[in-house]
Design a protein around this motif. Structure first.
Motif, PDB file in Angstrom:
ATOM      1  N   ASP A 125      31.124  42.017  36.925  1.00 18.06           N
ATOM      2  CA  ASP A 125      31.053  42.905  38.081  1.00 18.06           C
ATOM      3  C   ASP A 125      32.256  43.848  38.054  1.00 18.06           C
ATOM      4  O   ASP A 125      33.412  43.411  38.102  1.00 18.06           O
ATOM      5  CB  ASP A 125      31.057  42.072  39.366  1.00 18.06           C
ATOM      6  N   LEU A 126      31.996  45.140  37.979  1.00 20.20           N
ATOM      7  CA  LEU A 126      33.091  46.088  37.797  1.00 20.20           C
ATOM      8  C   LEU A 126      33.966  46.230  39.037  1.00 20.20           C
ATOM      9  O   LEU A 126      35.154  46.535  38.929  1.00 20.20           O
ATOM     10  CB  LEU A 126      32.537  47.443  37.368  1.00 20.20           C
ATOM     11  N   ALA A 127      33.418  46.005  40.206  1.00 18.32           N
ATOM     12  CA  ALA A 127      34.254  46.026  41.409  1.00 18.32           C
ATOM     13  C   ALA A 127      35.279  44.894  41.345  1.00 18.32           C
ATOM     14  O   ALA A 127      36.451  45.067  41.706  1.00 18.32           O
ATOM     15  CB  ALA A 127      33.389  45.894  42.651  1.00 18.32           C
ATOM     16  N   TRP A 128      34.838  43.729  40.859  1.00 20.72           N
ATOM     17  CA  TRP A 128      35.748  42.600  40.678  1.00 20.72           C
ATOM     18  C   TRP A 128      36.796  42.934  39.614  1.00 20.72           C
ATOM     19  O   TRP A 128      37.987  42.630  39.767  1.00 20.72           O
ATOM     20  CB  TRP A 128      34.946  41.357  40.275  1.00 20.72           C
ATOM     21  N   MET A 129      36.362  43.598  38.563  1.00 24.37           N
ATOM     22  CA  MET A 129      37.296  43.974  37.508  1.00 24.37           C
ATOM     23  C   MET A 129      38.332  44.982  38.017  1.00 24.37           C
ATOM     24  O   MET A 129      39.519  44.902  37.676  1.00 24.37           O
ATOM     25  CB  MET A 129      36.526  44.544  36.322  1.00 24.37           C
ATOM     26  N   ARG A 130      37.877  45.915  38.832  1.00 27.06           N
ATOM     27  CA  ARG A 130      38.797  46.937  39.330  1.00 27.06           C
ATOM     28  C   ARG A 130      39.893  46.325  40.199  1.00 27.06           C
ATOM     29  O   ARG A 130      41.037  46.798  40.201  1.00 27.06           O
ATOM     30  CB  ARG A 130      38.007  47.982  40.122  1.00 27.06           C
ATOM     31  N   GLU A 131      39.542  45.277  40.941  1.00 24.44           N
ATOM     32  CA  GLU A 131      40.536  44.601  41.783  1.00 24.44           C
ATOM     33  C   GLU A 131      41.687  44.042  40.961  1.00 24.44           C
ATOM     34  O   GLU A 131      42.808  43.881  41.465  1.00 24.44           O
ATOM     35  CB  GLU A 131      39.873  43.465  42.564  1.00 24.44           C
ATOM     36  N   GLN A 132      41.433  43.765  39.707  1.00 27.56           N
ATOM     37  CA  GLN A 132      42.459  43.159  38.868  1.00 27.56           C
ATOM     38  C   GLN A 132      43.609  44.114  38.541  1.00 27.56           C
ATOM     39  O   GLN A 132      44.681  43.687  38.147  1.00 27.56           O
ATOM     40  CB  GLN A 132      41.824  42.633  37.584  1.00 27.56           C
ATOM     41  N   PHE A 133      43.385  45.418  38.712  1.00 27.99           N
ATOM     42  CA  PHE A 133      44.457  46.370  38.461  1.00 27.99           C
ATOM     43  C   PHE A 133      45.651  46.150  39.385  1.00 27.99           C
ATOM     44  O   PHE A 133      46.790  46.468  39.034  1.00 27.99           O
ATOM     45  CB  PHE A 133      43.936  47.801  38.632  1.00 27.99           C
ATOM     46  N   ASP A 134      45.410  45.653  40.576  1.00 30.69           N
ATOM     47  CA  ASP A 134      46.490  45.463  41.542  1.00 30.69           C
ATOM     48  C   ASP A 134      47.168  44.096  41.409  1.00 30.69           C
ATOM     49  O   ASP A 134      48.073  43.776  42.181  1.00 30.69           O
ATOM     50  CB  ASP A 134      45.947  45.620  42.966  1.00 30.69           C
ATOM     51  N   MET A 135      46.739  43.295  40.447  1.00 31.81           N
ATOM     52  CA  MET A 135      47.332  41.967  40.237  1.00 31.81           C
ATOM     53  C   MET A 135      48.432  42.045  39.183  1.00 31.81           C
ATOM     54  O   MET A 135      48.421  42.923  38.318  1.00 31.81           O
ATOM     55  CB  MET A 135      46.254  40.978  39.770  1.00 31.81           C
ATOM     56  N   ASP A 136      49.374  41.101  39.255  1.00 30.76           N
ATOM     57  CA  ASP A 136      50.321  40.998  38.156  1.00 30.76           C
ATOM     58  C   ASP A 136      49.607  40.379  36.956  1.00 30.76           C
ATOM     59  O   ASP A 136      48.513  39.829  37.069  1.00 30.76           O
ATOM     60  CB  ASP A 136      51.542  40.159  38.547  1.00 30.76           C
ATOM     61  N   ARG A 137      50.241  40.475  35.794  1.00 33.43           N
ATOM     62  CA  ARG A 137      49.556  40.074  34.562  1.00 33.43           C
ATOM     63  C   ARG A 137      49.126  38.610  34.589  1.00 33.43           C
ATOM     64  O   ARG A 137      48.015  38.275  34.170  1.00 33.43           O
ATOM     65  CB  ARG A 137      50.459  40.318  33.350  1.00 33.43           C
ATOM     66  N   ALA A 138      49.980  37.724  35.085  1.00 29.42           N
ATOM     67  CA  ALA A 138      49.652  36.297  35.090  1.00 29.42           C
ATOM     68  C   ALA A 138      48.438  36.023  35.974  1.00 29.42           C
ATOM     69  O   ALA A 138      47.533  35.268  35.600  1.00 29.42           O
ATOM     70  CB  ALA A 138      50.849  35.479  35.560  1.00 29.42           C
TER      71      ALA A 138
END
Length: 258
Positions: free
Chosen positions: A65-78
């Motif tokens: 799900d690309l919306a879920w993937m996009r949310e990952q941009f705001d997370m730290d790498r870990a």
């Protein structure tokens, strides 16, 4: 469960069904968690002799799900690594099923959808289905699914489609080793049943032991390969290409490399 349905019949056949047809069964975080739970639950049921993996709607699975993937941009790498590894965990649970897993592919499958097919022991696809590992168009790579895709198809066949996002049809999916058989839409259920039925005349324990032996003889997907693939995707997420590609997709404009 909201997005995954588990059905059982009196013969010992269970079905794991993807139920997010309005989103082409794209794998959200919740959906992957439910999928893992369904697989682990069925693995522990001695009465279940065969498992069928299926989906509702026109598409088998559109991938992550690309919306879920996009949310990952705001997370730290870990945190991003843990989150993005959800699909590898769900695939690992399906791959570890002791029962034979039969894929019923009634529509298109892209990205993570090919990962789902790759953990099946046998996959039957409708003749009009299209397939593709499309991640590189977005600046990403088919990493978390990669160990299972390459194990299923073999490196030589995977080289044809792993890094160019090329779409291919059901007959080519058979040639590449992704799919075992192809059927028309009106004959798909009959073709899947033809794969399921022979197991029901065999000793259930022997079938499980035979599957375990086959995995050992053929070489199993190694945990270190899965972890290495997760790391590779975590590194790719840090690139300008990944951010640019995902942003272009959501903005409905071509990526600069297109």
């Amino acid at each position: 469960m909201e997005f995954i349905e588990v059905r059982r019949d009196g013969r010992g056949v269970a079905e794991i069904r993807l139920c997010r047809a309005d989103k082409h069964n794209a794998l959200s975080a919740q959906m992957m968690t439910e999928l893992e739970a369904a697989a682990r639950g069925l693995a522990a049921e001695d009465a279940v002799r065969v498992v069928v993996l299926s989906a509702e709607g026109r598409s088998f699975c559109a991938g992550g799900d690309l919306a879920w993937m996009r949310e990952q941009f705001d997370m730290d790498r870990a945190t991003r690594r843990v989150e993005s590894a959800r699909i590898a965990t769900a695939l690992g649970a399906l791959y570890a099923l002791p029962q034979p897993l039969i894929g019923r592919v009634q529509g298109n499958a892209f990205g993570g959808g090919l990962g789902l097919i790759s953990v099946c022991d046998v996959a039957v696809a409708v003749d009009i289905a299209k397939f593709g590992l499309t991640e590189v168009k977005l600046g990403l790579i088919p990493a978390n699914i990669g160990p299972y895709v390459v194990h299923r198809m073999g490196a030589r066949n995977a080289q044809e489609v792993f890094m160019n996002a090329r779409l291919f049809g059901a007959d080519e999916a058979v040639r590449l080793g992704l799919v075992n058989r192809v059927a028309g839409a009106d004959a798909l259920d009959e073709a899947v049943e033809a794969e399921v039925t022979p197991y029901l005349s065999c000793a259930p324990g022997a079938v499980r032991d035979a599957k375990a032996l086959l995995r050992r003889l053929a070489g199993e997907v190694a945990p270190e390969a899965v972890e290495g693939a997760v790391d590779a995707l975590a590194e790719r997420w840090e690139t300008t290409e990944a951010r640019t590609g995902i942003a272009a997709f959501f903005d409905k404009r071509p990526a600069p490399w297109a």
